[in-house]
Design a protein around this motif. Structure first.
Motif, PDB file in Angstrom:
ATOM      1  N   THR A 134      -3.224   5.565   5.775  1.00 54.53           N
ATOM      2  CA  THR A 134      -2.440   6.065   7.181  1.00 54.53           C
ATOM      3  C   THR A 134      -2.483   7.366   6.826  1.00 54.53           C
ATOM      4  O   THR A 134      -1.886   8.376   5.812  1.00 54.53           O
ATOM      5  CB  THR A 134      -1.531   4.959   6.784  1.00 54.53           C
ATOM      6  OG1 THR A 134      -0.704   5.247   5.722  1.00 54.53           O
ATOM      7  CG2 THR A 134      -2.411   3.829   8.047  1.00 54.53           C
ATOM      8  N   ASP A 135      -1.361   7.797   7.787  1.00 53.20           N
ATOM      9  CA  ASP A 135      -0.530   9.107   7.615  1.00 53.20           C
ATOM     10  C   ASP A 135       0.574   9.232   6.875  1.00 53.20           C
ATOM     11  O   ASP A 135       1.608   9.038   7.192  1.00 53.20           O
ATOM     12  CB  ASP A 135      -0.684   9.870   8.798  1.00 53.20           C
ATOM     13  CG  ASP A 135       0.454  10.969   9.614  1.00 53.20           C
ATOM     14  OD1 ASP A 135       0.680  11.346   8.244  1.00 53.20           O
ATOM     15  OD2 ASP A 135       0.205  11.129  10.198  1.00 53.20           O
ATOM     16  N   PHE A 136       0.345   9.109   5.679  1.00 46.01           N
ATOM     17  CA  PHE A 136       1.838   8.802   4.497  1.00 46.01           C
ATOM     18  C   PHE A 136       3.166   9.808   5.043  1.00 46.01           C
ATOM     19  O   PHE A 136       3.879   9.508   4.845  1.00 46.01           O
ATOM     20  CB  PHE A 136       0.737   9.979   3.012  1.00 46.01           C
ATOM     21  CG  PHE A 136       0.143   8.434   2.646  1.00 46.01           C
ATOM     22  CD1 PHE A 136      -0.497   6.873   2.734  1.00 46.01           C
ATOM     23  CD2 PHE A 136       0.162   8.345   1.167  1.00 46.01           C
ATOM     24  CE1 PHE A 136      -1.680   6.702   2.468  1.00 46.01           C
ATOM     25  CE2 PHE A 136       0.028   6.766   0.682  1.00 46.01           C
ATOM     26  CZ  PHE A 136      -1.151   6.260   1.507  1.00 46.01           C
ATOM     27  N   GLU A 137       1.855  11.627   5.692  1.00 47.23           N
ATOM     28  CA  GLU A 137       3.671  12.082   5.718  1.00 47.23           C
ATOM     29  C   GLU A 137       4.625  11.537   7.195  1.00 47.23           C
ATOM     30  O   GLU A 137       5.940  11.250   6.314  1.00 47.23           O
ATOM     31  CB  GLU A 137       3.157  13.593   5.902  1.00 47.23           C
ATOM     32  CG  GLU A 137       4.176  14.953   5.749  1.00 47.23           C
ATOM     33  CD  GLU A 137       3.810  15.956   6.518  1.00 47.23           C
ATOM     34  OE1 GLU A 137       4.346  17.350   6.270  1.00 47.23           O
ATOM     35  OE2 GLU A 137       2.782  16.329   6.062  1.00 47.23           O
ATOM     36  N   SER A 138       3.590  11.004   7.752  1.00 46.31           N
ATOM     37  CA  SER A 138       4.353  10.896   8.994  1.00 46.31           C
ATOM     38  C   SER A 138       5.593   9.579   8.479  1.00 46.31           C
ATOM     39  O   SER A 138       6.208   9.016   9.013  1.00 46.31           O
ATOM     40  CB  SER A 138       3.684  10.758   9.900  1.00 46.31           C
ATOM     41  OG  SER A 138       3.505  12.257  10.235  1.00 46.31           O
ATOM     42  N   LEU A 139       5.058   8.400   8.368  1.00 45.17           N
ATOM     43  CA  LEU A 139       5.412   7.963   7.844  1.00 45.17           C
ATOM     44  C   LEU A 139       6.419   7.729   6.571  1.00 45.17           C
ATOM     45  O   LEU A 139       7.092   6.864   6.622  1.00 45.17           O
ATOM     46  CB  LEU A 139       4.252   6.283   7.202  1.00 45.17           C
ATOM     47  CG  LEU A 139       3.480   5.865   7.888  1.00 45.17           C
ATOM     48  CD1 LEU A 139       2.219   5.161   7.692  1.00 45.17           C
ATOM     49  CD2 LEU A 139       3.816   5.178   9.018  1.00 45.17           C
ATOM     50  N   LEU A 140       6.358   8.162   5.453  1.00 47.43           N
ATOM     51  CA  LEU A 140       7.350   8.728   5.158  1.00 47.43           C
ATOM     52  C   LEU A 140       8.867   8.825   5.544  1.00 47.43           C
ATOM     53  O   LEU A 140       9.888   8.871   5.430  1.00 47.43           O
ATOM     54  CB  LEU A 140       7.432   9.541   3.509  1.00 47.43           C
ATOM     55  CG  LEU A 140       5.842   8.695   2.852  1.00 47.43           C
ATOM     56  CD1 LEU A 140       5.821   9.770   1.541  1.00 47.43           C
ATOM     57  CD2 LEU A 140       6.886   7.590   2.251  1.00 47.43           C
ATOM     58  N   LYS A 141       8.590   9.960   6.645  1.00 43.77           N
ATOM     59  CA  LYS A 141       9.637  10.656   7.512  1.00 43.77           C
ATOM     60  C   LYS A 141      10.345   9.914   7.876  1.00 43.77           C
ATOM     61  O   LYS A 141      11.020   9.444   8.485  1.00 43.77           O
ATOM     62  CB  LYS A 141       9.049  11.536   8.032  1.00 43.77           C
ATOM     63  CG  LYS A 141       8.976  12.702   6.950  1.00 43.77           C
ATOM     64  CD  LYS A 141       7.869  14.424   7.813  1.00 43.77           C
ATOM     65  CE  LYS A 141       7.691  15.643   7.327  1.00 43.77           C
ATOM     66  NZ  LYS A 141       7.199  16.605   7.839  1.00 43.77           N
ATOM     67  N   ALA A 142       9.453   8.563   8.504  1.00 44.20           N
ATOM     68  CA  ALA A 142       9.938   7.469   9.717  1.00 44.20           C
ATOM     69  C   ALA A 142      10.594   6.125   8.902  1.00 44.20           C
ATOM     70  O   ALA A 142      11.435   5.637   9.625  1.00 44.20           O
ATOM     71  CB  ALA A 142       8.832   7.228  10.243  1.00 44.20           C
ATOM     72  N   GLY A 143      10.631   6.736   7.540  1.00 41.77           N
ATOM     73  CA  GLY A 143      11.219   5.837   6.719  1.00 41.77           C
ATOM     74  C   GLY A 143      10.656   4.971   5.855  1.00 41.77           C
ATOM     75  O   GLY A 143      11.767   3.741   4.802  1.00 41.77           O
ATOM     76  N   ALA A 144       9.287   4.804   5.381  1.00 39.92           N
ATOM     77  CA  ALA A 144       8.503   3.405   4.649  1.00 39.92           C
ATOM     78  C   ALA A 144       8.971   4.684   3.259  1.00 39.92           C
ATOM     79  O   ALA A 144       9.143   5.923   2.483  1.00 39.92           O
ATOM     80  CB  ALA A 144       7.131   4.058   4.384  1.00 39.92           C
ATOM     81  N   VAL A 145       9.157   3.027   2.800  1.00 39.63           N
ATOM     82  CA  VAL A 145       9.570   3.288   0.923  1.00 39.63           C
ATOM     83  C   VAL A 145       8.195   3.439  -0.159  1.00 39.63           C
ATOM     84  O   VAL A 145       8.707   3.727  -1.542  1.00 39.63           O
ATOM     85  CB  VAL A 145      10.662   2.322   0.847  1.00 39.63           C
ATOM     86  CG1 VAL A 145      11.649   2.994   1.098  1.00 39.63           C
ATOM     87  CG2 VAL A 145       9.752   1.304   0.319  1.00 39.63           C
ATOM     88  N   GLY A 146       7.131   3.357   0.587  1.00 41.43           N
ATOM     89  CA  GLY A 146       6.063   3.047  -0.197  1.00 41.43           C
ATOM     90  C   GLY A 146       4.311   2.686   0.703  1.00 41.43           C
ATOM     91  O   GLY A 146       4.832   2.479   2.116  1.00 41.43           O
ATOM     92  N   ALA A 169       0.315  13.626  -3.583  1.00 39.92           N
ATOM     93  CA  ALA A 169       1.079  14.705  -2.953  1.00 39.92           C
ATOM     94  C   ALA A 169       1.767  14.288  -2.203  1.00 39.92           C
ATOM     95  O   ALA A 169       2.767  15.913  -1.420  1.00 39.92           O
ATOM     96  CB  ALA A 169      -0.386  14.690  -2.363  1.00 39.92           C
ATOM     97  N   ASN A 170       2.388  12.772  -2.069  1.00 41.59           N
ATOM     98  CA  ASN A 170       3.071  13.077  -0.803  1.00 41.59           C
ATOM     99  C   ASN A 170       4.292  12.552  -2.378  1.00 41.59           C
ATOM    100  O   ASN A 170       5.409  11.796  -1.463  1.00 41.59           O
ATOM    101  CB  ASN A 170       2.839  12.074   0.098  1.00 41.59           C
ATOM    102  CG  ASN A 170       2.356  12.571   0.976  1.00 41.59           C
ATOM    103  OD1 ASN A 170       2.926  13.298   2.127  1.00 41.59           O
ATOM    104  ND2 ASN A 170       0.930  12.627   0.719  1.00 41.59           N
ATOM    105  N   ASP A 171       4.364  12.063  -3.247  1.00 42.13           N
ATOM    106  CA  ASP A 171       5.009  11.996  -4.092  1.00 42.13           C
ATOM    107  C   ASP A 171       5.964  10.602  -4.092  1.00 42.13           C
ATOM    108  O   ASP A 171       6.767  10.216  -4.209  1.00 42.13           O
ATOM    109  CB  ASP A 171       6.541  12.918  -4.261  1.00 42.13           C
ATOM    110  CG  ASP A 171       7.603  12.828  -5.551  1.00 42.13           C
ATOM    111  OD1 ASP A 171       7.347  11.688  -6.988  1.00 42.13           O
ATOM    112  OD2 ASP A 171       8.938  13.012  -5.516  1.00 42.13           O
ATOM    113  N   THR A 172       5.250   9.413  -3.558  1.00 39.62           N
ATOM    114  CA  THR A 172       4.949   8.322  -3.758  1.00 39.62           C
ATOM    115  C   THR A 172       4.609   7.269  -4.687  1.00 39.62           C
ATOM    116  O   THR A 172       3.559   7.401  -5.289  1.00 39.62           O
ATOM    117  CB  THR A 172       5.028   8.128  -1.658  1.00 39.62           C
ATOM    118  OG1 THR A 172       5.365   7.008  -1.552  1.00 39.62           O
ATOM    119  CG2 THR A 172       3.389   7.461  -1.512  1.00 39.62           C
ATOM    120  N   VAL A 173       4.712   5.950  -3.993  1.00 40.76           N
ATOM    121  CA  VAL A 173       4.137   5.089  -4.679  1.00 40.76           C
ATOM    122  C   VAL A 173       3.084   4.118  -3.964  1.00 40.76           C
ATOM    123  O   VAL A 173       3.194   3.672  -2.614  1.00 40.76           O
ATOM    124  CB  VAL A 173       5.433   4.688  -5.726  1.00 40.76           C
ATOM    125  CG1 VAL A 173       5.990   3.430  -4.052  1.00 40.76           C
ATOM    126  CG2 VAL A 173       4.899   3.180  -7.019  1.00 40.76           C
TER     127      VAL A 173
END
Length: 421
Positions: A134-146, A169-173
């Motif tokens: 999935t589009d990690f960057e867009s989902l994180l910007k939309a509020g996903a926490v991981g 690359a997106n500093d997520t878990v």
């Protein structure tokens, strides 16, 4: 204003443990001390009770959208508040899955209407296909926490490594459900004498710990932050401990059910005790407890998985796996970890507050002046029989009828009482 008087305040973040008063104004704690007073404040007498940070559950299924006959975000939040939780993280295996910004936005808008803090992960792969990230960057910007494909283990190691690199690359878990389907027959029941007595071949422990080993080493190689969900096998604890000793940035969780009861519960509770991963043996529980004691297992999470009674009232091979867990979680920890002396109360609360907060860098899980007024108040000594009168829509629990220790009297979120016994 709320003034909580004479409670035993326990804060795992600072290891503070003393009887004192606590004053709340709006959504913040404004004073902690002895003999506090405040005009026009609502008084809560916490004499003989524990005041702790609001509990945090990083693994719940609220079934919205698509399966709201089992649960929805509103009833899930009520169950969470009744269980002492002020922050929860929803998994993404809804219908549709939380794979797009549109679906994520929908669930977060619904969550924002509730009285507790409700977060959500997004899927690692599109619609759980195991291949299309999935589009990690867009989902994180939309509020996903991981990100998690919880419920669907990865069979493609190269895709896992690709997902880990994207997470770095997106500093997520990434949170991973580890059960190799190629080593498993009937999910939800441990492969062994109990499964065979039921006429099936179940899920062996190696189906879990072999995938934990693979992904722990991939995490070491990629330097990704990886969280292993609901460990059940003793060998999995050994693997996570080894991976941590090598420097892998991994964490792990265990559910209350997996440290409380064994596969024998299938014989007395039938499909109510069918879980993914399955309940295991006493030897596995012993290793899970050691993992909690030495810090190998960082978090206690419920894997709250509501199902209807009709869905559960099927043959062992057809009934869905999972149990409703938010409303019994703290009591199971008090009963099966604290009362026998396996963990101190401080250590139990650490696994249910500050550690899960740290996993996602939430401003939660601690008690301090100026900090969030998210609290749970409970009597750690009193016991009660678990009834099937849950705040959740579901009552699929093998613990109905059991006597458990601990009575929650108040849950406070953002300075408001969201549950009172």
């Amino acid at each position: 204003m709320i003034l909580i008087k004479n409670g035993r305040l326990i804060d795992p973040k600072t290891q503070f443990d003393a009887v004192c008063d606590l004053l709340i104004e709006d959504d913040k704690i404004i004073e902690i001390g002895e003999n506090l007073s405040a005009e026009d404040a609502k008084i809560i007498d916490a004499t003989g009770k524990v005041i702790a940070p609001g509990l945090i559950d990083v693994h719940v299924h609220f079934r919205e959208p698509g399966q709201t006959h089992k649960e929805d975000i509103h009833t899930g939040s009520l169950a969470a508040a009744r269980g002492g939780f002020t922050t929860v993280v929803m998994m993404a295996n809804t219908n549709p899955t939380v794979s797009t910004v549109e679906t994520l936005t929908e669930v977060l808008e619904s969550a924002a209407r509730e009285d507790i803090h409700i977060k959500s992960v997004a899927t690692i792969t599109d619609k759980f296909d195991g291949q299309t990230l999935t589009d990690f960057e867009s989902l994180l910007k939309a509020g996903a926490v991981g990100f998690s494909d919880d419920g669907i283990p990865f069979t493609d190691a190269s895709k896992v490594r690709e997902a880990m690199r994207l997470a770095v690359a997106n500093d997520t878990v990434l949170s991973l459900h580890e059960e190799d389907p190629q080593l498993t027959d009937v999910l939800g029941i441990n492969d062994g004498a109990i499964a065979h007595k039921c006429g099936v071949t179940g899920a062996p422990t190696v189906s879990e710990y072999s995938m934990v080993a693979r992904d722990a080493m991939l995490a070491l190689d990629t330097k990704a932050r990886v969280h292993f969900q609901h460990l059940s096998a003793g060998e999995s604890v050994d693997v996570v401990r080894f991976a941590k000793s090598l420097g892998a940035n991994v964490t792990a969780e265990v559910t209350p059910q997996h440290f409380s009861i064994t596969e024998n519960a299938i014989l007395t509770h039938n499909t109510m005790a069918k879980l993914n991963p399955p309940l295991r043996r006493e030897s596995d529980i012993a290793k899970l407890i050691v993992g909690l004691q030495d810090g190998t297992i960082d978090v206690i999470a419920t894997d709250h998985a509501p199902h209807t009674l009709a869905e559960k009232d099927q043959a062992i091979t057809k009934a869905p796996s999972g149990m409703t867990g938010l409303e019994t979680s703290l009591s199971l920890g008090l009963t099966h970890l604290v009362a026998p002396g396996h963990l101190t109360l401080m250590a139990l609360l650490e696994k249910m507050t500050v550690n899960p907060a740290n996993l996602y860098a939430f401003d939660a899980g601690y008690i301090a002046v100026g900090g969030p007024a998210d609290l749970v108040i409970f009597d750690a000594e009193k016991s009660a029989v678990v009834s099937n009168d849950f705040a959740s829509k579901a009552s699929n629990s093998p613990f109905v009828g059991e006597t458990l220790q601990g009575i929650i009297t108040h849950t406070i979120c953002d300075g408001q009482i969201v549950y009172q016994a």
